[in-house]
Scaffold this motif. Sequence first.
Motif, PDB file in Angstrom:
ATOM      1  N   LYS A  66      10.528 -33.723  -0.629  1.00 46.48           N
ATOM      2  CA  LYS A  66      11.600 -32.849  -0.161  1.00 46.48           C
ATOM      3  C   LYS A  66      11.022 -31.656   0.608  1.00 46.48           C
ATOM      4  N   GLU A  67       9.957 -31.064   0.040  1.00 45.97           N
ATOM      5  CA  GLU A  67       9.340 -29.907   0.707  1.00 45.97           C
ATOM      6  C   GLU A  67       8.846 -30.310   2.103  1.00 45.97           C
ATOM      7  N   VAL A  70      11.752 -30.706   4.514  1.00 45.43           N
ATOM      8  CA  VAL A  70      12.302 -29.420   4.950  1.00 45.43           C
ATOM      9  C   VAL A  70      11.402 -28.810   6.039  1.00 45.43           C
ATOM     10  N   GLN A  71      10.090 -29.046   5.893  1.00 48.86           N
ATOM     11  CA  GLN A  71       9.141 -28.480   6.871  1.00 48.86           C
ATOM     12  C   GLN A  71       8.962 -29.390   8.094  1.00 48.86           C
TER      13      GLN A  71
END
Length: 252
Positions: A66-67, A70-71
């Motif tokens: 997920k991180e 998002v990036q």
Amino acid sequence: MVHFVGAGPGAPDLITLRGAALLKQADVILYTGSLVNPALLDMAREDCRIYNSAEMTLELVLAVMKEAHVQGREVVRLHTGDPCLYGAIREQMDALDARGIPWDDTPGVSSFCGAAASLGAEYTLPGVSQSVIITRMAGRTPVPETERLEVLAGHGASMVIFLSAGLLEEVQSALLRGGYPPQTPAALVYKATWPEEKIVRCTVGTLAQSGSEIRRTALILVGGFLSGGYLRSKLYDPAFTTAFRTGCEPCS
Ligand code: SAH
């Protein structure tokens, strides 16, 4: 984007071209450290962030994905063999769908194919067996009652048993109870296609005793395809007509 990628059975050059290209461009790699050959990670970019999922929970794996999403980073989730067999990918894909994170899946060479190649074996020999049963012994993961090893053994088909090298006594007695004669050929293939690959050929009756040195990362293969006779294929029989070739009858 999360790319599920099959790493192949071990030898680093058995990953697909597509899988290798994805590995080379990945910003983040999550690999199954218990099984994937770490030599594959040599393909990664120097600044790639690499995680060993063997030390992580599903929640942690998803948090990393997920991180990265998002990036705007590209993630490769590297699974051993082909991800579709005992890969625990469905739960990851469903969780990614629920979070609106796109993914795709690149197949790989499963270890059951790598093991056959190492043995020079064909699972589907005419006159011997035309089916391959891929299964496992019940461990902490249960196996449905109708798929118990001894029930499946009743077919006498070619069989590949995953995740069970630590349970050879149980495997042997289930195969015998299910009806394979004790002299049925069997083989254990440890780390197929890795440099440290080991092959033990035996019979169903001697399986537990022959494989006492082998515990992890091994497949148990069972069936007449491992030795003995078979019928010639129809496809390449001179007398056989196919959509691509007219057979001669009688043939000289
Ligand atoms: N998706 C994988 C299977 C993962 S389950 C595949 O397609 O091969 C893990 C089990 O696969 C191991 O316990 C072992 O039974 C088998 N396995 C994986 N790699 C192997 C290899 N190189 N040689 C023999 N068995 C292997």
